[in-house]
Design a protein around this motif. Structure first.
Motif, PDB file in Angstrom:
ATOM      1  N   ALA A   1      -4.198   3.901  13.148  1.00 38.43           N
ATOM      2  CA  ALA A   1      -4.295   4.994  12.534  1.00 38.43           C
ATOM      3  C   ALA A   1      -3.651   5.021  10.731  1.00 38.43           C
ATOM      4  N   PHE A   2      -2.731   3.748  10.239  1.00 34.87           N
ATOM      5  CA  PHE A   2      -2.982   3.680   9.076  1.00 34.87           C
ATOM      6  C   PHE A   2      -3.507   3.352   8.223  1.00 34.87           C
ATOM      7  N   CYS A   3      -4.505   2.492   8.384  1.00 34.33           N
ATOM      8  CA  CYS A   3      -6.267   2.158   8.038  1.00 34.33           C
ATOM      9  C   CYS A   3      -6.948   3.994   7.813  1.00 34.33           C
ATOM     10  N   ALA A   4      -6.879   4.687   9.215  1.00 36.01           N
ATOM     11  CA  ALA A   4      -7.489   5.766   8.210  1.00 36.01           C
ATOM     12  C   ALA A   4      -6.493   7.395   7.278  1.00 36.01           C
ATOM     13  N   PHE A   5      -5.514   6.832   7.889  1.00 35.44           N
ATOM     14  CA  PHE A   5      -4.607   7.623   7.041  1.00 35.44           C
ATOM     15  C   PHE A   5      -4.941   7.124   5.428  1.00 35.44           C
ATOM     16  N   PHE A   6      -4.407   6.035   5.087  1.00 34.44           N
ATOM     17  CA  PHE A   6      -4.668   5.288   4.268  1.00 34.44           C
ATOM     18  C   PHE A   6      -6.690   5.194   3.589  1.00 34.44           C
ATOM     19  N   LYS A   7      -7.423   5.552   4.077  1.00 35.47           N
ATOM     20  CA  LYS A   7      -8.854   5.479   4.316  1.00 35.47           C
ATOM     21  C   LYS A   7      -9.385   3.971   3.731  1.00 35.47           C
ATOM     22  N   LEU A   8      -8.841   3.072   5.116  1.00 30.11           N
ATOM     23  CA  LEU A   8      -9.690   1.634   4.692  1.00 30.11           C
ATOM     24  C   LEU A   8      -9.815   1.247   6.151  1.00 30.11           C
ATOM     25  N   LEU A   9     -11.215   0.061   5.980  1.00 31.47           N
ATOM     26  CA  LEU A   9     -11.008  -0.702   7.191  1.00 31.47           C
ATOM     27  C   LEU A   9     -10.825  -1.308   7.192  1.00 31.47           C
ATOM     28  N   PRO A  10     -10.421  -1.749   8.266  1.00 36.70           N
ATOM     29  CA  PRO A  10      -9.851  -2.801   9.372  1.00 36.70           C
ATOM     30  C   PRO A  10      -9.244  -3.547   8.762  1.00 36.70           C
TER      31      PRO A  10
ATOM     32  N   ILE B   1       0.586  -1.069  -0.604  1.00 32.63           N
ATOM     33  CA  ILE B   1       0.133   0.034  -0.143  1.00 32.63           C
ATOM     34  C   ILE B   1       1.317   1.186  -0.105  1.00 32.63           C
ATOM     35  N   ILE B   2       1.441   1.192   0.911  1.00 35.21           N
ATOM     36  CA  ILE B   2       2.506   2.651   1.181  1.00 35.21           C
ATOM     37  C   ILE B   2       3.378   2.432  -0.301  1.00 35.21           C
ATOM     38  N   GLN B   3       4.251   1.873  -0.697  1.00 35.09           N
ATOM     39  CA  GLN B   3       4.450   1.896  -2.150  1.00 35.09           C
ATOM     40  C   GLN B   3       3.737   1.781  -3.414  1.00 35.09           C
ATOM     41  N   GLN B   4       2.760   1.630  -3.026  1.00 34.21           N
ATOM     42  CA  GLN B   4       1.737   1.909  -4.788  1.00 34.21           C
ATOM     43  C   GLN B   4       1.005   3.730  -4.301  1.00 34.21           C
ATOM     44  N   SER B   5       1.486   3.985  -3.155  1.00 36.33           N
ATOM     45  CA  SER B   5       0.303   5.531  -2.824  1.00 36.33           C
ATOM     46  C   SER B   5       1.726   6.247  -2.553  1.00 36.33           C
ATOM     47  N   GLY B   6       3.505   6.430  -3.498  1.00 33.36           N
ATOM     48  CA  GLY B   6       4.432   6.755  -3.639  1.00 33.36           C
ATOM     49  C   GLY B   6       4.357   7.731  -2.385  1.00 33.36           C
ATOM     50  N   TYR B   7       3.838   7.771  -1.103  1.00 29.70           N
ATOM     51  CA  TYR B   7       4.443   8.533  -0.252  1.00 29.70           C
ATOM     52  C   TYR B   7       5.732   7.512  -0.080  1.00 29.70           C
ATOM     53  N   LYS B   8       6.965   8.729   1.435  1.00 29.84           N
ATOM     54  CA  LYS B   8       7.335   8.430   2.023  1.00 29.84           C
ATOM     55  C   LYS B   8       7.028   7.501   3.277  1.00 29.84           C
ATOM     56  N   LYS B   9       7.901   6.632   3.515  1.00 29.31           N
ATOM     57  CA  LYS B   9       7.277   6.026   4.794  1.00 29.31           C
ATOM     58  C   LYS B   9       7.501   7.457   5.707  1.00 29.31           C
ATOM     59  N   GLY B  10       8.800   7.820   6.283  1.00 38.55           N
ATOM     60  CA  GLY B  10       8.950   8.909   6.742  1.00 38.55           C
ATOM     61  C   GLY B  10       7.303   9.752   7.275  1.00 38.55           C
ATOM     62  N   PHE B  11       7.008   9.786   5.601  1.00 41.58           N
ATOM     63  CA  PHE B  11       5.652  10.936   5.760  1.00 41.58           C
ATOM     64  C   PHE B  11       4.325   9.805   6.652  1.00 41.58           C
ATOM     65  N   VAL B  12       4.258   8.815   6.020  1.00 42.59           N
ATOM     66  CA  VAL B  12       3.041   7.690   6.653  1.00 42.59           C
ATOM     67  C   VAL B  12       3.871   8.290   8.389  1.00 42.59           C
ATOM     68  N   ALA B  13       4.679   7.114   8.616  1.00 42.10           N
ATOM     69  CA  ALA B  13       4.534   6.732  10.685  1.00 42.10           C
ATOM     70  C   ALA B  13       4.215   8.379  10.785  1.00 42.10           C
ATOM     71  N   ALA B  14       4.659   9.173  10.467  1.00 37.82           N
ATOM     72  CA  ALA B  14       4.285  10.660  11.277  1.00 37.82           C
ATOM     73  C   ALA B  14       2.372  10.498  11.492  1.00 37.82           C
ATOM     74  N   HIS B  15       1.997  10.382   9.994  1.00 38.41           N
ATOM     75  CA  HIS B  15       0.736  10.295  10.390  1.00 38.41           C
ATOM     76  C   HIS B  15       0.267   8.994  11.099  1.00 38.41           C
TER      77      HIS B  15
END
Length: 64
Positions: A49-58, A10-24
């Protein structure tokens, strides 16, 4: 597929950096990398928090 593998995908496909995702998620980049590498378990709060950031259900499906 393991949760950590799906998270990495999911992170790879999003194009976001891991640091950006981790901060959120409220964690540092190293913790996220450790989760993805299987060196650390993810807490329920971190996963939500990960699911919320990517707008995913658990279960990993997109929210409508």
């Amino acid at each position: 597929m393991m949760t950590r593998d799906r998270m990495a995908e999911i992170i790879q496909q999003s194009g976001y950096k891991k640091g950006f995702v981790a901060a959120h998620m409220g964690i540092n980049t190293q913790k996220l990398c450790d989760i993805i590498a299987g060196r650390r378990k993810i807490s329920a709060e971190e996963y939500i928090a990960f699911c919320a950031f990517f707008k995913l259900l658990p279960d990993g499906t997109p929210m409508n």
